[in-house]
Design a protein around this motif. Structure first.
Motif, PDB file in Angstrom:
ATOM      1  N   HIS A 104       1.814  -1.230 -12.897  1.00 45.96           N
ATOM      2  CA  HIS A 104       1.240  -2.164 -13.863  1.00 45.96           C
ATOM      3  C   HIS A 104       1.261  -1.525 -15.239  1.00 45.96           C
ATOM      4  N   LYS A 126      -4.734  -8.216 -11.239  1.00 41.69           N
ATOM      5  CA  LYS A 126      -4.391  -7.281 -12.305  1.00 41.69           C
ATOM      6  C   LYS A 126      -4.816  -7.869 -13.648  1.00 41.69           C
ATOM      7  N   THR A 145      -6.197  -2.678 -12.191  1.00 43.06           N
ATOM      8  CA  THR A 145      -5.731  -3.238 -10.924  1.00 43.06           C
ATOM      9  C   THR A 145      -6.875  -3.223  -9.919  1.00 43.06           C
TER      10      THR A 145
END
Length: 329
Positions: A104, A126, A145
């Motif tokens: 991410h 997320k 996350t």
């Protein structure tokens, strides 16, 4: 203030083990400001190959396609470094190996989640928060996350990079509060709910870890020579009294709802690259513990290690790692 001790943690396990068998999850948390410098290998990562989950927060990593080095190449370096020897590869074949579950990004702030299949890890949600100029530029911010382990355990993982420079304490505090407010609005700021001794309902165990280049400094009255001398003498306690993050947490201005392990390693910034020496440039910055890992208090978490990685010298920061033992339902 480092959270539960191993002894009290073990007593918690014994107290609840009469109802049903519990399992443990060993999690490594690593924050790593790469200083826009791309490593070709990271042998020191092999020390984390035996964990069930690896949470890797990166700052100042340029993932642009114009660069020769990108995320996929870094992923390859990480995976090879984890299992670089034949013995480790054989061990991985028998006991499972860490594989990438999610990567991410928020600008130059990135969050990679590696896990073994036995951890039964899945990504639930997320979010990203920009804390740069005007709260728009992504050069500072957070990648967040929310993951699930097994049936009942959720962990909110927050990798941050806050405002730089010694005088910008207020900006760092405001960046932290912006991250918290954003996560609360998105229901990612987990709440802890524990199983009482008389309850027969399933327990949802929630955890929270915040880590990254938080950029809090020492000072403003300490001189560079004083800090380096105290570091060589391992007189860290006096230095930590002048640590901005310690002061802001005590004043409940930022990070006051999370705990930090005892710091027993030297300041992690700023080094000459590929050297053990602190900044010798014209600026000669005062060393500081800019890179930190904190977690919410919980009766199902024990911190079993908190240290810097002296062997990683490609950046002007030293990575910092923590190992937590998480009790699963």
């Amino acid at each position: 203030e480092s959270g539960l001790s191993v002894c009290s943690f073990q007593s918690n396990i014994q107290r609840i083990s009469g109802r049903e068998m519990k399992s443990m999850c060993r999690i490594a948390i690593l924050t790593w400001n790469m200083g826009a410098q791309s490593p070709s290998r990271c042998e020191w990562l092999r020390h984390f190959s035996d964990v069930d989950v690896l949470l890797l927060g990166l700052q100042e990593f340029d993932d642009s396609t114009q660069r020769q080095y990108n995320r996929r190449q870094l992923q390859t370096v990480i995976e090879k470094s984890l299992y670089q020897s034949s013995a480790l590869r054989e061990q991985a074949m028998s006991g499972g190996r860490l594989v990438l579950v999610d990567w991410h990004l928020q600008g130059s702030v990135q969050l990679a989640v590696f896990a073994k299949s036995s951890a039964q890890l899945s990504v639930l949600a997320k979010a990203q928060v920009s804390c740069g100029v005007g709260k728009v530029l992504p050069n500072k911010g957070a990648a967040c996350t929310l993951v699930a382990l097994g049936k009942c355990t959720k962990i909110a993982v927050v990798s941050m990079h806050l405002a730089a420079h010694i005088g910008h304490v207020k900006a760092r505090n405001e960046g932290y509060k912006l991250v918290v407010d954003t996560l609360k609005a998105s229901s990612m700021w987990v709440r802890r709910r524990y199983l009482s001794s008389t309850s027969k309902q399933p327990c949802e165990r929630n955890a929270l870890v915040c880590f990254g280049d938080l950029n809090y400094r020492l000072g403003p009255f300490l001189r560079r020579s004083e800090v380096i001398l105290a570091t060589h003498d391992y007189s860290l306690f006096e230095l930590l009294n002048n640590d901005q993050l310690t002061q802001e947490r005590a004043a409940c201005e930022a990070f006051d709802v999370v705990l930090e392990g005892r710091i027993s390693f030297p300041p992690t910034y700023k080094f000459n690259k590929f050297s053990r020496s602190y900044d010798s440039s014209v600026r000669r910055r005062v060393p500081a513990w800019t890179d930190r890992i904190l977690h919410a208090p919980s009766n199902c978490i024990a911190l079993s290690g908190y240290q810097s990685v002296a062997a990683a010298q490609h950046s002007d920061h030293r990575p910092v790692s923590a190992i937590i033992e998480l009790l699963l339902q």
